[in-house]
Design an enzyme around this catalytic site. Sequence first.
Site, mmCIF file in Angstrom:
data_model
loop_
_atom_site.group_PDB
_atom_site.id
_atom_site.type_symbol
_atom_site.label_atom_id
_atom_site.label_comp_id
_atom_site.label_asym_id
_atom_site.label_seq_id
_atom_site.Cartn_x
_atom_site.Cartn_y
_atom_site.Cartn_z
ATOM 1 N N CYS A 90 0.873 -1.175 0.000
ATOM 2 C CA CYS A 90 0.000 0.000 0.000
ATOM 3 C C CYS A 90 0.908 1.222 0.000
ATOM 4 C CB CYS A 90 -0.878 -0.021 1.250
ATOM 5 S SG CYS A 90 -1.836 1.488 1.554
ATOM 6 N N CYS A 192 -0.485 4.440 -6.152
ATOM 7 C CA CYS A 192 -1.442 3.696 -5.325
ATOM 8 C C CYS A 192 -1.647 2.352 -5.985
ATOM 9 C CB CYS A 192 -2.767 4.457 -5.230
ATOM 10 S SG CYS A 192 -4.086 3.553 -4.367
#
Length: 278
Positions: A90, A192
């Site tokens: 992440c 992302c």
Amino acid sequence: SPSASYVFAEERGGMGMDNGYIVFFDSGVGGLTLLAECARRFPGEDYLYYGDNANAPYGGRSGEEILSLVRAAFGGICAAYPVRAAVIACNTATAVCIDALRAELPFPVVGVEPALRPAVRFAAGGEVLLLATRATLGSARVGRLIASCGSAAIRPYCPGDLAGEIEKNIFRLSRVRPSLPGGQFAAAVLGCTHYVWLKDRISAALRCPVFDGNAGAVSRLAQVAGLRPEGEMSGTADHRGDKTNVCSEKVQKMPEKRPFFAGSSAKKNEKAFYRLIF
């Protein structure tokens, strides 16, 4: 439960505490794109995927909230499963708390960062678009990464709640409409792992190559965990001594060992993973 994880591993050929899982952690389904990259390159490893889907996405949360959530998740993971190494799959969690996790956890921890440097080199003076969440763009770590690119023309941009829309519509991605800025860009960077689900559409919409940091994170993991390669990666560019790809390829075959999916959304993530690689 711990016993369930050991039974699962034994059924797949045996894995004891000395080896342990390579854990992929993400706020939700985004890290599956990184797991797929790793399973493609190293299909024989024991992987465990844990998504904190109930709290996804992380991009709109404060740094304190993110660190608290990640610490809580790893407390449960470490209590239940043998861990060999961890990948913070992440970008937001990496940007906010990777240093704290490395200081606290007793095994190697690898993060994923925006592949800005190879994108800047590719752009050769042209403008580079950096797409990332608010928390990622506001972090000191990404600020330093941007600064390290010197006078390069980098345009940071948060595409609204794109990560949240991907999370909610993972099995209906045609419903997701990315909010992208106007202008001409020489390259774009997906900061992302959720966005990587839409990398082809984003590349087509922007009319430029799109870079992501997944392969760079896999190469770093291979170094720290001693993974053995199963062939060469393609479409790579050097990034701080690692390898970073332009639009990661899909896995072309079933991994030799099925990843183990843990957490409250294990079934959702498992289903999404196999949809991704096929």
